[in-house]
Design a protein around this motif. Structure first.
Motif, PDB file in Angstrom:
ATOM      1  N   ASP A 197       0.806  -1.223   0.000  1.00  0.00           N
ATOM      2  CA  ASP A 197       0.000   0.000   0.000  1.00  0.00           C
ATOM      3  C   ASP A 197       0.840   1.274   0.000  1.00  0.00           C
ATOM      4  N   ALA A 198       2.126   1.166   0.315  1.00  0.00           N
ATOM      5  CA  ALA A 198       2.982   2.349   0.390  1.00  0.00           C
ATOM      6  C   ALA A 198       3.954   2.470  -0.778  1.00  0.00           C
ATOM      7  N   PHE A 199       4.427   1.330  -1.331  1.00  0.00           N
ATOM      8  CA  PHE A 199       5.530   1.375  -2.286  1.00  0.00           C
ATOM      9  C   PHE A 199       5.328   0.421  -3.467  1.00  0.00           C
ATOM     10  N   LEU A 200       5.950   0.790  -4.581  1.00  0.00           N
ATOM     11  CA  LEU A 200       6.230  -0.112  -5.685  1.00  0.00           C
ATOM     12  C   LEU A 200       7.685  -0.549  -5.525  1.00  0.00           C
ATOM     13  N   TYR A 201       7.920  -1.864  -5.502  1.00  0.00           N
ATOM     14  CA  TYR A 201       9.268  -2.408  -5.349  1.00  0.00           C
ATOM     15  C   TYR A 201       9.738  -2.948  -6.703  1.00  0.00           C
ATOM     16  N   VAL A 202      10.952  -2.561  -7.098  1.00  0.00           N
ATOM     17  CA  VAL A 202      11.514  -2.989  -8.373  1.00  0.00           C
ATOM     18  C   VAL A 202      12.901  -3.554  -8.133  1.00  0.00           C
ATOM     19  N   GLY A 203      13.171  -4.721  -8.684  1.00  0.00           N
ATOM     20  CA  GLY A 203      14.500  -5.321  -8.618  1.00  0.00           C
ATOM     21  C   GLY A 203      15.011  -5.636 -10.009  1.00  0.00           C
ATOM     22  N   VAL A 234      19.984   1.076 -15.306  1.00  0.00           N
ATOM     23  CA  VAL A 234      18.687   0.454 -15.542  1.00  0.00           C
ATOM     24  C   VAL A 234      17.652   1.563 -15.605  1.00  0.00           C
ATOM     25  N   GLU A 235      16.524   1.248 -16.224  1.00  0.00           N
ATOM     26  CA  GLU A 235      15.500   2.273 -16.424  1.00  0.00           C
ATOM     27  C   GLU A 235      14.112   1.669 -16.271  1.00  0.00           C
ATOM     28  N   VAL A 236      13.225   2.447 -15.651  1.00  0.00           N
ATOM     29  CA  VAL A 236      11.810   2.093 -15.546  1.00  0.00           C
ATOM     30  C   VAL A 236      11.007   3.222 -16.183  1.00  0.00           C
ATOM     31  N   MET A 237      10.116   2.877 -17.095  1.00  0.00           N
ATOM     32  CA  MET A 237       9.138   3.811 -17.633  1.00  0.00           C
ATOM     33  C   MET A 237       7.770   3.435 -17.066  1.00  0.00           C
ATOM     34  N   ILE A 238       7.012   4.414 -16.617  1.00  0.00           N
ATOM     35  CA  ILE A 238       5.738   4.136 -15.946  1.00  0.00           C
ATOM     36  C   ILE A 238       4.656   5.056 -16.480  1.00  0.00           C
ATOM     37  N   ASP A 239       3.595   4.452 -17.018  1.00  0.00           N
ATOM     38  CA  ASP A 239       2.401   5.171 -17.478  1.00  0.00           C
ATOM     39  C   ASP A 239       1.239   4.716 -16.599  1.00  0.00           C
ATOM     40  N   PRO A 240       0.920   5.477 -15.531  1.00  0.00           N
ATOM     41  CA  PRO A 240      -0.082   5.005 -14.572  1.00  0.00           C
ATOM     42  C   PRO A 240      -1.474   4.788 -15.151  1.00  0.00           C
ATOM     43  N   ASP A 241      -1.860   5.565 -16.176  1.00  0.00           N
ATOM     44  CA  ASP A 241      -3.206   5.393 -16.722  1.00  0.00           C
ATOM     45  C   ASP A 241      -3.366   4.062 -17.442  1.00  0.00           C
ATOM     46  N   SER A 290       4.428   9.586  -4.999  1.00  0.00           N
ATOM     47  CA  SER A 290       5.196  10.331  -5.998  1.00  0.00           C
ATOM     48  C   SER A 290       4.458  10.447  -7.328  1.00  0.00           C
ATOM     49  N   PHE A 291       3.514   9.530  -7.591  1.00  0.00           N
ATOM     50  CA  PHE A 291       2.824   9.506  -8.877  1.00  0.00           C
ATOM     51  C   PHE A 291       1.556  10.357  -8.815  1.00  0.00           C
ATOM     52  N   ALA A 292       1.767  11.670  -8.761  1.00  0.00           N
ATOM     53  CA  ALA A 292       0.645  12.597  -8.586  1.00  0.00           C
ATOM     54  C   ALA A 292      -0.291  12.606  -9.786  1.00  0.00           C
ATOM     55  N   LYS A 293       0.192  12.186 -10.963  1.00  0.00           N
ATOM     56  CA  LYS A 293      -0.637  12.182 -12.169  1.00  0.00           C
ATOM     57  C   LYS A 293      -1.491  10.917 -12.281  1.00  0.00           C
ATOM     58  N   ALA A 294      -1.285   9.964 -11.404  1.00  0.00           N
ATOM     59  CA  ALA A 294      -2.052   8.724 -11.474  1.00  0.00           C
ATOM     60  C   ALA A 294      -3.481   8.951 -11.008  1.00  0.00           C
ATOM     61  N   ARG A 295      -4.418   8.249 -11.643  1.00  0.00           N
ATOM     62  CA  ARG A 295      -5.815   8.339 -11.210  1.00  0.00           C
ATOM     63  C   ARG A 295      -5.990   7.761  -9.819  1.00  0.00           C
ATOM     64  N   SER A 296      -5.239   6.713  -9.526  1.00  0.00           N
ATOM     65  CA  SER A 296      -5.340   6.060  -8.227  1.00  0.00           C
ATOM     66  C   SER A 296      -3.987   5.481  -7.858  1.00  0.00           C
ATOM     67  N   ALA A 297      -3.423   5.945  -6.756  1.00  0.00           N
ATOM     68  CA  ALA A 297      -2.153   5.426  -6.272  1.00  0.00           C
ATOM     69  C   ALA A 297      -2.199   5.405  -4.746  1.00  0.00           C
ATOM     70  N   PRO A 298      -2.070   4.214  -4.129  1.00  0.00           N
ATOM     71  CA  PRO A 298      -1.706   2.942  -4.767  1.00  0.00           C
ATOM     72  C   PRO A 298      -2.825   2.394  -5.639  1.00  0.00           C
ATOM     73  N   ASP A 318      -6.169  -3.368 -11.073  1.00  0.00           N
ATOM     74  CA  ASP A 318      -5.752  -2.235 -11.898  1.00  0.00           C
ATOM     75  C   ASP A 318      -4.539  -2.610 -12.744  1.00  0.00           C
ATOM     76  N   ALA A 319      -4.423  -1.984 -13.913  1.00  0.00           N
ATOM     77  CA  ALA A 319      -3.290  -2.233 -14.806  1.00  0.00           C
ATOM     78  C   ALA A 319      -2.618  -0.921 -15.183  1.00  0.00           C
ATOM     79  N   TRP A 320      -1.313  -0.847 -15.026  1.00  0.00           N
ATOM     80  CA  TRP A 320      -0.494   0.267 -15.477  1.00  0.00           C
ATOM     81  C   TRP A 320       0.379  -0.223 -16.622  1.00  0.00           C
ATOM     82  N   ARG A 321       0.857   0.714 -17.451  1.00  0.00           N
ATOM     83  CA  ARG A 321       1.813   0.369 -18.491  1.00  0.00           C
ATOM     84  C   ARG A 321       3.216   0.704 -17.977  1.00  0.00           C
ATOM     85  N   MET A 322       4.151  -0.241 -18.144  1.00  0.00           N
ATOM     86  CA  MET A 322       5.533  -0.041 -17.716  1.00  0.00           C
ATOM     87  C   MET A 322       6.469  -0.688 -18.721  1.00  0.00           C
TER      88      MET A 322
END
Length: 368
Positions: free
Chosen positions: A130-136, A163-170, A247-255, A260-264
């Motif tokens: 509920d607080a974080f997205l974890y990426v390894g 390394v790079e992460v691209m995230i499209d919350p919508d 951090s994802f202020a542009k997301a419709r819903s975070a967490p 739900d599905a995001w594009r990454m």
């Protein structure tokens, strides 16, 4: 000797029928070659100069025929079970990481196939609560390169190793309101937020996106080799990070909610190129959100909640040829990693720096 006229007529009729049959066969084959659907659509506005999709190499492909584009990758990211914890130390050794969703080996961004000739390969894992997205990330690289001052703020990490992460919350792939995060073997961070495909952009040297945005992440790196030392052969590095949903202020819903599905998309990079989870296939550069994979968030047991069916799919589900539960590309070496940056032990958790942002335009081909 002249054939009787009646025989000539019969042979002429036979030739005409054969010619008609060939024309009909060609027409049917052409019609079949245009079918099949997929995501091969005109470039969206602002995508001038997009490279055309390469022609199919399959049997019977005509000259200039468009290749059927691969479906984007899909992944079901499980929520941490109650009581489970992840320590950000660059090791990925907790039971939660062992059971986490995994992308499988990254692929060539242009062909969509594994390519061991690339100088860097990798795979990624995902968890959430509920607080974080974890990426390894587990990256294979025989020449680990840093080269930036250890106190650098948002250096051009893509010019060396990262390394790079691209995230499209919508999750709609329209390139509106997406985020870019890079973490290097030195545990340096570049992060930015974009309104549209590669925009805003201030020129060759930036600014790139909204450079004041900060992911607010905590990250750690463990090396399997020595930074910036050509005298030995490196084996790669591991990056571990947790990114707060706030951090994802542009997301419709975070967490996100289960279902739900995001594009990454996930990349292992070197010298402004690299390998990807979901290939771009010539449809622009690494920012092309329509080619990002789909990450569906599910509960600890794979439940998807009201917004989607139960999803307990293995890494790569929905993409032909993806291997289920792939083995690590390069397992850690039991703590023998050495540090090449400013005396900090690799794997020691450190909050990211977030100031001026560098570019976000690794390209296929480079577009800077």
């Amino acid at each position: 000797m002249r054939r009787p006229c009646c025989r000539r007529r019969v042979l002429g009729d036979a030739h005409a029928r054969a010619g008609a049959f060939v024309l009909a066969a060609v027409a049917v084959a052409t019609a079949c070659s245009r079918g099949g659907g997929g995501e091969q659509e005109p470039a969206p506005a602002g995508a001038a100069g997009r490279a055309p999709a390469p022609a199919s190499s399959g049997a019977g492909a005509g000259e200039g025929q468009k290749r059927q584009p691969a479906a984007v990758k899909e992944l079901a990211a499980r929520k941490l079970a109650p009581g489970a914890a992840v320590t950000i130390d660059g090791r990925l050794d907790e039971p939660a990481w062992q059971a986490a969703a995994r992308t499988g080996p990254f692929v060539n961004v242009g062909t969509g196939r594994e390519d061991r000739s690339l100088p860097t390969q990798g795979e990624a894992r995902l968890l959430w609560d509920d607080a974080f997205l974890y990426v390894g990330f587990d990256v294979v690289d025989t020449t680990i390169t840093g080269g930036f001052p250890q106190d650098a703020r948002d250096p051009h990490l893509w010019e060396r190793d990262t390394v790079e992460v691209m995230i499209d919350p919508d999750g709609d792939g329209d390139n509106k309101d997406y985020y870019e995060i890079q973490i290097s073997p030195q545990n340096l961070v570049f992060d930015s937020q974009f309104d549209d495909y590669n925009a805003p952009r201030g020129g060759v040297s930036g600014p790139f996106g909204h450079q004041a945005w900060s992911a607010g992440l905590t990250s750690a790196v463990e090396l399997r080799g020595t930074l910036d030392d050509g005298s030995d052969e490196d084996r790669g590095y591991v990056v571990e990070a947790k990114i707060p949903w706030r951090s994802f202020a542009k997301a419709r819903s975070a967490p996100p909610a289960p279902g739900d599905a995001w594009r990454m998309n996930f990349y292992a990079m070197q010298n402004n190129g690299g390998a990807a989870w979901s290939p771009i296939l010539g449809e622009g550069n690494f920012h092309r959100a329509r080619r990002f994979g789909r990450v569906r968030f599910v509960g600890p047991g794979g439940e998807a909640g009201a917004s989607g069916a139960s999803a307990a799919a293995p890494a790569g589900a929905g993409d032909a040829g993806a291997a289920a539960a792939p083995a690590p590309l390069a397992p850690p070496d039991g703590g023998a990693a050495r540090d090449g940056g400013a005396g900090a032990r690799p794997g020691a958790a450190a909050p990211s720096a977030s100031g001026a942002r560098g570019p976000g335009y690794r390209a296929d081909p480079p577009d800077r």
